[in-house]
Structure formats: C-alpha cells, structure tokens
Design a protein around this motif. Structure first.
Motif, PDB file in Angstrom:
ATOM      1  N   ASN A 156       9.400  11.469 -88.253  1.00  0.00           N
ATOM      2  CA  ASN A 156      10.024  10.966 -89.483  1.00  0.00           C
ATOM      3  C   ASN A 156      10.896   9.746 -89.235  1.00  0.00           C
ATOM      4  N   ALA A 157      11.278   9.527 -87.987  1.00  0.00           N
ATOM      5  CA  ALA A 157      12.036   8.315 -87.656  1.00  0.00           C
ATOM      6  C   ALA A 157      11.125   7.098 -87.534  1.00  0.00           C
ATOM      7  N   LEU A 158       9.814   7.332 -87.587  1.00  0.00           N
ATOM      8  CA  LEU A 158       8.839   6.245 -87.438  1.00  0.00           C
ATOM      9  C   LEU A 158       8.051   5.956 -88.706  1.00  0.00           C
ATOM     10  N   ASP A 159       8.072   6.877 -89.660  1.00  0.00           N
ATOM     11  CA  ASP A 159       7.190   6.726 -90.819  1.00  0.00           C
ATOM     12  C   ASP A 159       7.833   7.355 -92.044  1.00  0.00           C
ATOM     13  N   ALA A 160       7.442   6.869 -93.217  1.00  0.00           N
ATOM     14  CA  ALA A 160       7.910   7.410 -94.491  1.00  0.00           C
ATOM     15  C   ALA A 160       6.835   7.187 -95.532  1.00  0.00           C
ATOM     16  N   LYS A 161       6.818   8.018 -96.559  1.00  0.00           N
ATOM     17  CA  LYS A 161       5.833   7.857 -97.634  1.00  0.00           C
ATOM     18  C   LYS A 161       6.139   6.623 -98.466  1.00  0.00           C
ATOM     19  N   GLU A 162       7.420   6.395 -98.734  1.00  0.00           N
ATOM     20  CA  GLU A 162       7.799   5.268 -99.588  1.00  0.00           C
ATOM     21  C   GLU A 162       7.582   3.958 -98.836  1.00  0.00           C
ATOM     22  N   HIS A 163       6.912   3.026 -99.467  1.00  0.00           N
ATOM     23  CA  HIS A 163       6.427   1.818 -98.795  1.00  0.00           C
ATOM     24  C   HIS A 163       7.549   1.018 -98.150  1.00  0.00           C
ATOM     25  N   ASN A 164       8.610   0.756 -98.901  1.00  0.00           N
ATOM     26  CA  ASN A 164       9.678  -0.094 -98.368  1.00  0.00           C
ATOM     27  C   ASN A 164      10.443   0.591 -97.245  1.00  0.00           C
ATOM     28  N   ARG A 165      10.642   1.912 -97.376  1.00  0.00           N
ATOM     29  CA  ARG A 165      11.291   2.659 -96.307  1.00  0.00           C
ATOM     30  C   ARG A 165      10.431   2.627 -95.048  1.00  0.00           C
ATOM     31  N   LEU A 185       8.436   0.231 -94.108  1.00  0.00           N
ATOM     32  CA  LEU A 185       8.598  -1.088 -93.489  1.00  0.00           C
ATOM     33  C   LEU A 185       9.897  -1.177 -92.700  1.00  0.00           C
ATOM     34  N   GLU A 186      10.952  -0.574 -93.238  1.00  0.00           N
ATOM     35  CA  GLU A 186      12.252  -0.572 -92.532  1.00  0.00           C
ATOM     36  C   GLU A 186      12.135   0.150 -91.191  1.00  0.00           C
ATOM     37  N   LEU A 187      11.495   1.309 -91.212  1.00  0.00           N
ATOM     38  CA  LEU A 187      11.376   2.098 -89.977  1.00  0.00           C
ATOM     39  C   LEU A 187      10.505   1.382 -88.950  1.00  0.00           C
ATOM     40  N   VAL A 188       9.455   0.714 -89.404  1.00  0.00           N
ATOM     41  CA  VAL A 188       8.607  -0.063 -88.496  1.00  0.00           C
ATOM     42  C   VAL A 188       9.426  -1.149 -87.817  1.00  0.00           C
ATOM     43  N   GLN A 189      10.187  -1.873 -88.607  1.00  0.00           N
ATOM     44  CA  GLN A 189      10.995  -2.961 -88.052  1.00  0.00           C
ATOM     45  C   GLN A 189      12.055  -2.428 -87.099  1.00  0.00           C
ATOM     46  N   ARG A 190      12.611  -1.272 -87.436  1.00  0.00           N
ATOM     47  CA  ARG A 190      13.646  -0.674 -86.590  1.00  0.00           C
ATOM     48  C   ARG A 190      13.077  -0.309 -85.225  1.00  0.00           C
ATOM     49  N   TRP A 191      11.864   0.253 -85.208  1.00  0.00           N
ATOM     50  CA  TRP A 191      11.244   0.606 -83.929  1.00  0.00           C
ATOM     51  C   TRP A 191      10.923  -0.646 -83.121  1.00  0.00           C
ATOM     52  N   LEU A 192      10.368  -1.645 -83.769  1.00  0.00           N
ATOM     53  CA  LEU A 192       9.982  -2.863 -83.052  1.00  0.00           C
ATOM     54  C   LEU A 192      11.183  -3.561 -82.432  1.00  0.00           C
ATOM     55  N   SER A 193      12.364  -3.403 -83.037  1.00  0.00           N
ATOM     56  CA  SER A 193      13.558  -4.102 -82.539  1.00  0.00           C
ATOM     57  C   SER A 193      14.255  -3.351 -81.403  1.00  0.00           C
ATOM     58  N   LEU A 194      13.790  -2.141 -81.078  1.00  0.00           N
ATOM     59  CA  LEU A 194      14.417  -1.384 -79.989  1.00  0.00           C
ATOM     60  C   LEU A 194      14.142  -2.039 -78.636  1.00  0.00           C
ATOM     61  N   ASP A 195      15.011  -1.753 -77.672  1.00  0.00           N
ATOM     62  CA  ASP A 195      14.834  -2.249 -76.306  1.00  0.00           C
ATOM     63  C   ASP A 195      13.505  -1.730 -75.735  1.00  0.00           C
ATOM     64  N   GLN A 196      12.770  -2.611 -75.062  1.00  0.00           N
ATOM     65  CA  GLN A 196      11.454  -2.248 -74.538  1.00  0.00           C
ATOM     66  C   GLN A 196      11.523  -1.061 -73.588  1.00  0.00           C
ATOM     67  N   THR A 197      12.591  -0.987 -72.791  1.00  0.00           N
ATOM     68  CA  THR A 197      12.708   0.102 -71.827  1.00  0.00           C
ATOM     69  C   THR A 197      12.871   1.437 -72.534  1.00  0.00           C
TER      70      THR A 197
END
Length: 962
Positions: free
Chosen positions: A155-164, A166-178
């Motif tokens: 649930n920290a990676l995905d949501a049913k609501e479209h805009n939410r 997108l937020e979670l996708v961006q949040r994951w992509l911005s995490l430190d690679q390690t």
C-alpha cells in the motif's frame, strides 16, 4: 528538539543535531538525514560509534553491534548510506509487536499501534520501508506480522485513486538507491521462504515495484534474476517465482518488457505448465501466470509453431487431475478467446470437445469456466457483427468466423442441459451464480449472436418441459424462453410470445413453486422489454389482455420478496414501453391509481428490505411517473405530499444501531430520487408546475435536512433533487440560495465521496440556468472552489471535465462579469487542452476519459464565448482565440474524437466566429484545418453534428468568406 535545561550530546559533524536523553518519544538521529525514534545512553561521534544500548522511549528499540559489549564501528563519510543500511539491519527495529498489535481485537491496542505505524511512516519513510521489508523476509517472525508488513509495504507503493498512485510512484523513485536496493533484496529473498503467505505477499510487492521501476528503465536485472529461480530445485521457490512473473505481467504494460525477455518469460511459464511438471503448486502458478502474460504474447501467437505449442499445453492442463489447474487452464482459454479470437480457427473443434466434456462431467468451478468460454466467443462475435454489420471484406481488421453458428446444433443442447442443474435456494441468494445461471446467460448471448437460428433448437425443449410436474423442468423451460427473447426477429418470436403470454401470466399466479414464479416474472419483464409496441404493428399488450396483465402483476407484488421484486421489474419495462407514445394513448392510464397504490404498499412491507424489493418498487414508481400521460398528472400531484410526508417521517424515526441508520439513509435517498422524478415530470408542463411549486418550500427544507446524514448516496439524491427543483423554479429559486449555499460549498469540497462532488458541480450548472445573473453574488466562492478542485491531486479525475463545463455555465449566466475569472480559468483550460490532444498509446478507458475531458473544455469555451457575445468587452477574449483554434486544429488532426466531441468542437468554431465577428476572420483564415473540419461535419451522417456544422457555417460566413 532540545528541551530547556536538558542534558545534550552534540554530534561532531556539520549536521549539528542534538540528541537528548530526556526527550521522551521522538529524538532525531540524523546522520545522512535519517531519523530514528531512539533514546540515547551512549556517546556518539562521527569517527567512532560505541554503543551499549540504544533503547526507544516510544515503541521501538534496537541495538548497535552487541548490547552487552563495548565493540565499536568505524564510519567513513563516503560510506554513510551503506552504514545506515547496516545499522538498520543490525538494529532491526522491533516492529513485530506493533504489527501484531495492529491486528489486536482490543480497539485501543489496535488504534495505538496503527498510530505508531503512521507516525513511523511519516517521520522516516526509508527506515519504515526497510523495517517492513526485513519483517517480511525474516522466517523467524510470526506469519501474522509478516503478512501485514507486506500489505503495508504494497500500500506504500500503490493506490486505487489515480493522483494518489502518482504521488506514491514519485515518492518511491525519489528514495535513495541503496535503500531501494535493500528493500528489493529482501523481497527477492522472501521468494525462497518456506511460508506460502509470505512468498505470495512478496510476489505482489515485487510486481508493484516493477510497475514503477521498469517503465523508468530501472531494475533491469529483475526478470533475469527471476528466470534463474525457475531452474532451482526447491519447488516452493519456483512456484513463488512463477507467481511473481504473473503479477508483473498483470501490472506492467507489454511495451515495457523487451520481446527477448517476453520469450524467456513465456518459455518458463509454459514449461512450468507442462504435464511433466510433477508439483501441482508449480503447475498452478505457471497456469495463472500465463493468464496474466497473454497480453505480452502477440508476437508468439502470430507464430504458428509457438502458438500451437502454447495451445497444446493449455489444452493439456484442462485435463489435469487437479481441479484448480483445470479451472485456471479454462480461464486461460477464456482470455485467449477474447485476446486472440482471430487465431482460434485451427483449435476450435478440439476446444469444443474439451469444453463440452467439462460442462457435462466436471465439477462446477471448471464447468463454469467452460461455459464462460462460449459466452466470451459470443461477446466477440456480437461486437464484430455490430461493428461491421455482417459484411466482411479481405481488409476487415477481424473477420467473423461464426464459431457459434457452426457449433449451434451441439452447443444449444449442451446449454439447455445445464438449465436443469438449479440450486434449491438460488432464488433467495442475490449473489448466486451456478452452472444453470451461467448456461442461461450463455444461451441469451447465443441468441443475440445467431438470431433466428436459435429458436427452432430451443422450442422443443420448452414445449417438452414447460408443463412437467418437476419444478426444475418447468423453471428451466421458462428460463430458456426468457433467454432467447433478445436477438431473434420480432416476426420469428411474435407468434410464440402471443401464445406464451397467457401461459406465463397463469404460471405467475398459480404455480406452486417460487423458483418457477421468480423466473416467470423475469421472463414477462423480458417480453415487455424486447417485444413491446414500438417494434411491432400488432402489439403484445392490447385492451383485451391489459386487464389480466395488470391484475397478475399487481397481485404478484404481494408474493414473497424475490417474486414481488421481479413483478416490479416487469411493470417497470411495461411502463417504459409507453414512454414515447402519444400522451393520451397509454393503456396503463385506467390502472394508474391502482399501480401507484400497489407500489406504495410494497415499500411499506415489513420484508421490503429483502431481495432489493423496496428499491425495485421505488425505481418502478419513478418509471411509471416518468412515462405517465397528462391525464394522470392530477394523481401524480396527489402523490407529491405523500412522498414528502414519508421523507419527513424518516427524521423522527429512532435509529439505535448502525444498521438502522443505514436503512434510514437508503430510504431517504430513494424518497429524494422519487421527488426528483416528480419535479421533472410536473415541472415540464405549465399547467402542473404552478400547483406543484406550492410544495417547493417544504421539499427544500427536507432536502437540506438530508445533508445532515452521513450517507453519500442520500447526499447525491438530495443534490440531484435540488438541481431539478432549481431548474423548475427558475429565478424563484434565489430565495433558497443563502441557506443552500453552505451545502453547495460542502458538496464541492467533498473529495472523498467524489460522486457527490461531481453531482454538486452539475447542480451549479442547473442553478446558473435557473438564476442566470442572480448567481453572481455566489460566483466568487464557487469559482474559487472550482479552481482549487482543478489544482488538487486528491480529487478523482472524473470530476474535472464537468468542472470545466461548469465554467461555461457560469460564464453564460453572468456574461461579461466573468471577466475577473478569465485570468484564472483560461490558463487552466489551455493547459488541460494541451494535455488532452495526444492520445497515442492510450488504452480504451483513457481515450474515453480524454474525450470527456475535451468535451468539458469545449463546453467551457462555448459558454464563455456565448456569455460575452454582444458585450463591449469581447476584445478580452481575443488573446485566447488563437489557442482555441489551435486546439480545434489539433483535435481534427488526431482523428480520434467521438461524435459528442465533434459536435461540441464544431459548435465552438461557430461560437468563436459569432462572438468575435470580423476579429476572428484573419485567425480562421490562418487556421490549418477549420475549412476541412467544417466540410467534414457538413457531410456527417450524424444529424446533430450536421446541424451544428450548418449553424457554424452561417456564423463563419458572417465573419469571413472561405
């Protein structure tokens, strides 16, 4: 945060953060911006970390190195990120108990744990994700905590609501690679766990990560890493890996994975499905994976050899001794039938034999899928026949192979046999689905596919069984007759229906079995739906039989709830058939009073909550009112205070439980819906409108009281009723605006129940049309909220097109007073227009939404242009005209507008010319495609498009001559 006079220990680093022993709950340890909930009882420096115990004052604790030693750890600045990962692993935060507490029966324990998890996530997302991944990967942890850890991670990676999402996708992509690498390593490790639930959860989370990273060219080694697992000896690892590959194919678009990898995935999956695979769990996972991977197999299904191999393996799997594998294999065949219909011809005979055997002999879960295969084939052929009109040429995209027609002589008897396999209580269970119901549904699709050809194959079965002593035979025969009423021509069915109608009416009154009566009432509804006056010169319902029909239907409304509900449905379609006839010629008019009273009696039944009976009665009442004639208007007027009184009573009834409150809210919604229909019906005629509006004050008071409930459905219905009342009352609605405005504003702010928000936006349009300039005092607040809604990522995207359309309603109502909003609204329209133009690569749902968005934008432009027409301020629109024309050019070039957008677009071209006049001349001349667009619309087969184009041509001709 350093408390006054608290002892502190300063880190000897540029971070200069403070760690305080006496800070009770949230003490920040910020090496490399990492924040842990810890207390400190040790010295810290950047060069050396020496710790005896780091113990949490909140709910977490962990250790550096050993809690009982003085061992130390050297930290080099360039190694900060890996060091933190090491610390997170070594000091693995004790989330286990919190995860268990979050599932506790005690609500106070559960709520406290949930709050701790929420705070942990908000304050330190990287550590939170690492802790969850570590929990999931740890085989020594309890199954319950691992499962919840995986669920929260997903649930920290995905949501049913479209805009939410997108937020979670961006949040994951911005995490430190390690950090991400360690989480992914934990997930992959979990696939080797002996615990099935942990493996399955990890599979789903891996797929969610893949859906984020693979489109961004990240995690390129994933597929190869998974494929290497399929050759490992532990069967549970192969099972989990195949399950993961299936989930990835479900989550990821086919164009994201290269064909070479697709080939390897399919090879691994099909090998796992092979009869030589001894482990049933592996074979089942592979079969389910193929179901999800079929969308990736376009190239493979185009290759005869590869397609033959896949089809052979799937067909072999339908014969597996394991029920779940057989069911999954048939599900694959169903998916293949819709995805690769045009490739099925070489296999259709074998598939018929396989499905026939399964339908006759296999267990129900498998037999249901075998029937579904033929239902799917019917769907495909119905779509093809509707699209091409039955005329196929060599260049047709998908030819119709007439599989159903070829199979008809064998398929119909097979389906008729299933109708005799009813369950004893299926008429009582709203969610029932069994082989008899599936067979009847498929038979109905067959009738729609082949038309008249089905009738002679079904009628002998009906004639043989309709009067048998066994209720199963009578019910099956009735069900078969009802199923074939859509598809065959009226000429073919009319003689049969004329004979059957009297028989059915007698059966509904006299048959001793409720199953038979239930299906008989449903069949009568089908007769009235598909065989009504509008399709035949010799009507089914005549003055001679109307009395019997009404007597039977009204008496059947007193039957058991499921039969009464079907009788209401039959009356619904009977009334609907007279919607378009002359206002004075409905044969239902003499029975109107009795119909209304019977339906009201049904709504008052003590058992009206069963089988959707009360809802069906109100829906039928609404349809009867909607299709009523002028002769019955006085009866509808008398009904208004009755419904108002019932709505009023709902506010005095005592509701001591949540179930009672839910029933009350449902009833309020139904009554508001009923009043809305009456408002629209009585308000459409001047003779009845004035009498009806005497009740307006009372209705408005009750509608506003409904907003005090917490039911979104009741709110929707009340808002719709208010919109209808505003349209009916016209400028007189102004007296309600001051009190209503706060509820209007609440509706516009209701992001959670976005349907309420969308309806409220529509009601703003109704009020604009009613009040016209009278809406002006409220426009600042309304426009401010609408602009906020458009800017929000939280609001469901479906609400945004009607908001744009609402701009047009407001502009049309207040005219040049819309000037102050141009600076805010036009840039929003321009931005949305640019986004809506390019639909390349979009799926059907996205294209449909895009066209809805385009139409909303165009309706806004239309309203704004029309609102400013004749104003001294039309020059204010000139700076925006080039962009509007550019938008129209782009839409024309894209060639993917639907008819609604085309009509609105050509109308906007006319509005622009009509409002700006000669000022628009040069711009229209410079337009790339205005002339071609206009000419295309002028020759359109759609009369509405053609009509709009002719008006636009006149407007343009006044501004410029082409």
């Amino acid at each position: 945060r350093r408390p006054p006079d608290g002892p502190s220990l300063r880190l000897e680093d540029s971070t200069k953060k403070i760690l305080c022993e006496e800070e009770a709950n949230f003490i920040l340890f910020t090496v490399a911006s990492w924040h842990y909930n810890i207390g400190v009882s040790a010295c810290v420096s950047l060069s050396r970390v020496s710790a005896r115990v780091l113990q949490s004052h909140a709910s977490f604790f962990f250790f550096v190195c050993s809690p009982d030693s003085d061992s130390s750890l050297t930290i080099v600045p360039s190694q900060l990120a890996p060091m933190i990962i090491a610390l997170a692993v070594q000091m693995a935060m004790e989330v286990t108990q919190i995860l268990l507490n979050a599932q506790a029966v005690d609500s106070s324990v559960r709520n406290h744990a949930e709050e701790n998890l929420k705070q942990f996530q908000e304050q330190n997302l990287p550590s939170f994700l690492l802790s969850l991944a570590g929990e999931l990967a740890n085989d020594e942890k309890p199954a319950e905590s691992r499962k919840l850890a995986g669920l929260i991670l997903k649930n920290a990676l995905d949501a049913k609501e479209h805009n939410r999402k997108l937020e979670l996708v961006q949040r994951w992509l911005s995490l430190d690679q390690t950090v991400k690498a360690h989480v992914k390593a934990c997930l992959l490790k979990t696939l080797t766990s002996p615990a099935l639930e942990a493996r399955s959860t990890a599979s789903q989370v891996i797929a969610k990560v893949a859906s984020i990273e693979l489109p961004h060219k990240q995690w390129p080694e994933l597929i190869e890493a998974l494929l290497s697992n399929t050759h490992q000896l532990p069967a549970h690892t192969r099972q989990a890996t195949l399950e993961t590959l299936g989930y990835i194919c479900e989550e990821v678009s086919p164009d994201v994975i290269e064909q070479a990898q697709v080939n390897k995935i399919l090879t691994a999956v099909v090998q796992g499905m092979n009869a030589s695979e001894s482990n049933n769990d592996v074979r089942l996972a592979a079969t389910r994976a193929l179901y999800n991977a079929l969308g990736f197999a376009q190239a493979n299904f185009s290759n005869d050899m590869e397609r033959d191999y896949i089809m052979r393996v799937v067909c072999e799997a339908t014969l597996s001794p394991e029920l779940r594998i057989r069911q999954a294999a048939f599900e694959c065949l169903v998916a293949i039938s819709s995805t690769y219909y045009e490739r099925l011809a070489p296999y259709i005979q074998d598939i018929f034999n396989i499905t026939a055997k399964a339908i006759k002999e296999d267990e129900e879960p498998v037999a249901l899928q075998a029937v579904e295969f033929w239902s799917s084939i019917c769907d495909e052929e119905i779509d093809i026949l509707e699209e091409y009109g039955g005329e196929f040429s060599g260049d047709s995209d998908v030819p119709c192979f007439y599989f159903v027609k070829q199979a008809l002589p064998a398929l119909v008897p097979l389906l008729l046999e299933t109708l005799l396999k009813q369950e004893e209580d299926q008429d009582q269970d709203e969610g029932a689905w069994n082989i008899a119901m599936a067979g009847g549904t498929c038979l109905g699709l067959v009738a729609r596919t082949v038309g008249d050809d089905v009738v002679p194959l079904v009628m002998p079965f009906i004639e043989e069984n309709i009067a048998k002593p066994d209720w199963r035979q009578r019910e099956a025969a009735t069900y078969a007759f009802g199923s074939i009423l859509e598809g065959p021509s009226p000429d073919k069915l009319m003689p049969l229906v004329n004979v059957a109608l009297t028989f059915m009416l007698n059966a509904l009154m006299n048959d001793p079995n409720n199953h038979v009566k239930d299906t008989t009432a449903w069949t009568l509804g089908r007769i009235f739906e598909f065989m009504h006056v509008s399709i035949s010169e010799t009507p089914i319902i005549t003055q001679a039989n109307c009395q019997q029909i009404m007597t039977v239907l009204l008496q059947s409304m007193n039957d058991v709830p499921n039969v009464a509900e079907k009788a209401c449905g039959a009356l619904y379609f009977l009334a609907q058939g007279y919607e378009d006839v002359e206002q004075s010629s409905s044969p239902l008019t003499p029975f109107f009073q009795d119909i209304i009273q019977a339906l009201l009696n049904v709504t008052h039944r003590a058992d009206s909550g069963e089988s959707r009976l009360r809802t069906a009665a109100y829906e039928t009442l609404n349809e009867v009112v909607r299709c009523s004639t002028d002769d019955t208007a006085p009866i509808v007027l008398q009904l208004v205070p009755v419904i108002i009184g019932e709505l009023d009573q709902t506010f005095t009834a005592q509701c001591n439980s949540s179930e009672e409150r839910e029933k009350r809210n449902e009833l309020q919604g139904l009554l508001c819906g009923c009043l809305q229909v009456m408002i629209q019906k009585l308000g459409s005629s001047e003779p009845t409108k004035s009498n009806f509006l005497h009740h307006a004050d009372q209705m408005m008071t009750l509608f506003l009281r409904v907003f005090g409930s917490k039911s979104a459905t009741a709110h929707e219905e009340a808002m719709l009723a208010i919109g209808a009342l505003a349209y009916c009352a016209g400028t007189d609605f102004a007296k309600y605006m001051q009190e209503f405005y706060k509820y209007l504003e609440m509706g516009l702010q209701d992001f959670e129940d976005y349907q309420v928000c969308a309806i409220t936006v529509g009601v703003v349009g109704d009020i604009c049309r009613a009040l016209e300039g009278g809406i002006l005092p409220y426009c600042d607040g309304i426009m401010t909220q609408l602009l906020k809604n458009l800017s929000s990522n939280q609001l469901h995207r479906s609400v945004k097109p009607p908001i744009f359309s609402c701009f047009g309603d407001i502009a049309l109502a207040i005219g040049e007073n819309f000037e102050k909003y141009l600076v805010y609204s036009m840039p929003m329209l321009q931005g949305a227009a640019e986004l809506s133009v390019n639909t390349s690569g979009a799926d059907d749902d996205m294209i449909e939404y895009t066209n809805t968005l385009r139409n909303g934008i165009l309706e806004a432009y239309s309203g704004i242009f029309q609102g400013f027409k004749g104003s001294a301020k039309i020059q204010l629109l000139m700076p925006f005209a080039p962009h509007v024309l550019q938008f129209l050019d782009s839409l024309f070039m894209e060639k993917d507008m639907d008819d609604v957008v085309t009509k609105t677009a050509i109308g906007v071209l006319g509005d622009l010319a009509d409002t700006l006049g000669s000022n628009a001349g040069i711009l229209i001349q410079q337009s790339l495609s205005s002339k071609d667009f206009l000419n295309e619309c002028l020759t359109s087969d759609d009369h509405l498009i053609k009509e709009s184009a002719e008006w636009a041509k006149l407007a343009i001709s006044r501004a410029i001559s082409f």
